[in-house]
Design a protein around this motif. Structure first.
Motif, PDB file in Angstrom:
ATOM      1  N   GLN A   1      35.911  41.263  45.142  1.00 13.70           N
ATOM      2  CA  GLN A   1      36.365  40.778  43.840  1.00 13.70           C
ATOM      3  C   GLN A   1      35.262  40.014  43.103  1.00 13.70           C
ATOM      4  N   GLU A   2      34.493  39.205  43.810  1.00 10.10           N
ATOM      5  CA  GLU A   2      33.383  38.497  43.158  1.00 10.10           C
ATOM      6  C   GLU A   2      32.384  39.486  42.576  1.00 10.10           C
ATOM      7  N   CYS A   3      32.107  40.551  43.318  1.00 10.55           N
ATOM      8  CA  CYS A   3      31.172  41.566  42.830  1.00 10.55           C
ATOM      9  C   CYS A   3      31.742  42.292  41.614  1.00 10.55           C
ATOM     10  N   LEU A   4      33.024  42.637  41.667  1.00 13.90           N
ATOM     11  CA  LEU A   4      33.649  43.300  40.517  1.00 13.90           C
ATOM     12  C   LEU A   4      33.651  42.384  39.293  1.00 13.90           C
ATOM     13  N   ASP A   5      33.892  41.112  39.503  1.00 16.53           N
ATOM     14  CA  ASP A   5      33.852  40.151  38.392  1.00 16.53           C
ATOM     15  C   ASP A   5      32.447  40.078  37.804  1.00 16.53           C
ATOM     16  N   HIS A   6      31.433  40.067  38.669  1.00 17.46           N
ATOM     17  CA  HIS A   6      30.047  40.040  38.206  1.00 17.46           C
ATOM     18  C   HIS A   6      29.724  41.294  37.386  1.00 17.46           C
ATOM     19  N   VAL A   7      30.137  42.449  37.888  1.00 16.25           N
ATOM     20  CA  VAL A   7      29.892  43.703  37.172  1.00 16.25           C
ATOM     21  C   VAL A   7      30.545  43.649  35.792  1.00 16.25           C
ATOM     22  N   SER A   8      31.753  43.127  35.705  1.00 18.99           N
ATOM     23  CA  SER A   8      32.431  43.076  34.401  1.00 18.99           C
ATOM     24  C   SER A   8      31.699  42.171  33.415  1.00 18.99           C
ATOM     25  N   LEU A   9      30.945  41.193  33.919  1.00 16.88           N
ATOM     26  CA  LEU A   9      30.169  40.321  33.039  1.00 16.88           C
ATOM     27  C   LEU A   9      28.866  40.957  32.583  1.00 16.88           C
ATOM     28  N   VAL A  10      28.207  41.698  33.471  1.00 12.19           N
ATOM     29  CA  VAL A  10      26.866  42.194  33.153  1.00 12.19           C
ATOM     30  C   VAL A  10      26.840  43.621  32.623  1.00 12.19           C
ATOM     31  N   TRP A  11      27.863  44.403  32.906  1.00 13.27           N
ATOM     32  CA  TRP A  11      27.860  45.806  32.462  1.00 13.27           C
ATOM     33  C   TRP A  11      28.652  45.895  31.171  1.00 13.27           C
ATOM     34  N   THR A  12      28.013  45.529  30.085  1.00  9.56           N
ATOM     35  CA  THR A  12      28.695  45.450  28.797  1.00  9.56           C
ATOM     36  C   THR A  12      28.607  46.740  27.992  1.00  9.56           C
ATOM     37  N   ASP A  13      27.686  47.613  28.338  1.00 15.81           N
ATOM     38  CA  ASP A  13      27.536  48.894  27.645  1.00 15.81           C
ATOM     39  C   ASP A  13      27.642  49.991  28.705  1.00 15.81           C
TER      40      ASP A  13
END
Length: 70
Positions: free
Chosen positions: A43-55
């Motif tokens: 979940q921490e990794c998925l949360d990080h991805v949602s923050l950095v993968w904006t495009d």
């Protein structure tokens, strides 16, 4: 094993098209992917991805669209 019971550690991985995924740390990162630098629970990794993968567009498409505008 349910996601709630998953106590494994994961890496955020990135491919040449700048697409993200999460990968268990106990497994080798697959060919064509590299560790992005973030590690944590799934979940921490998925949360990080949602923050950095904006495009979500692949890098090649972003470059082609940029070239088309010039």
């Amino acid at each position: 094993m349910s996601e709630l019971d998953d106590d494994r550690r994961y890496l955020v991985v990135l491919n040449d098209e700048e697409q993200y995924s999460v990968w268990p740390t106990e497994r080798d990162v697959p060919a064509g992917w590299r560790a992005e630098g973030f590690e944590g629970t799934r979940q921490e990794c998925l949360d990080h991805v949602s923050l950095v993968w904006t495009d979500m567009r692949p890098l090649s498409l972003r470059r082609a669209m940029e070239t088309a505008r010039d």
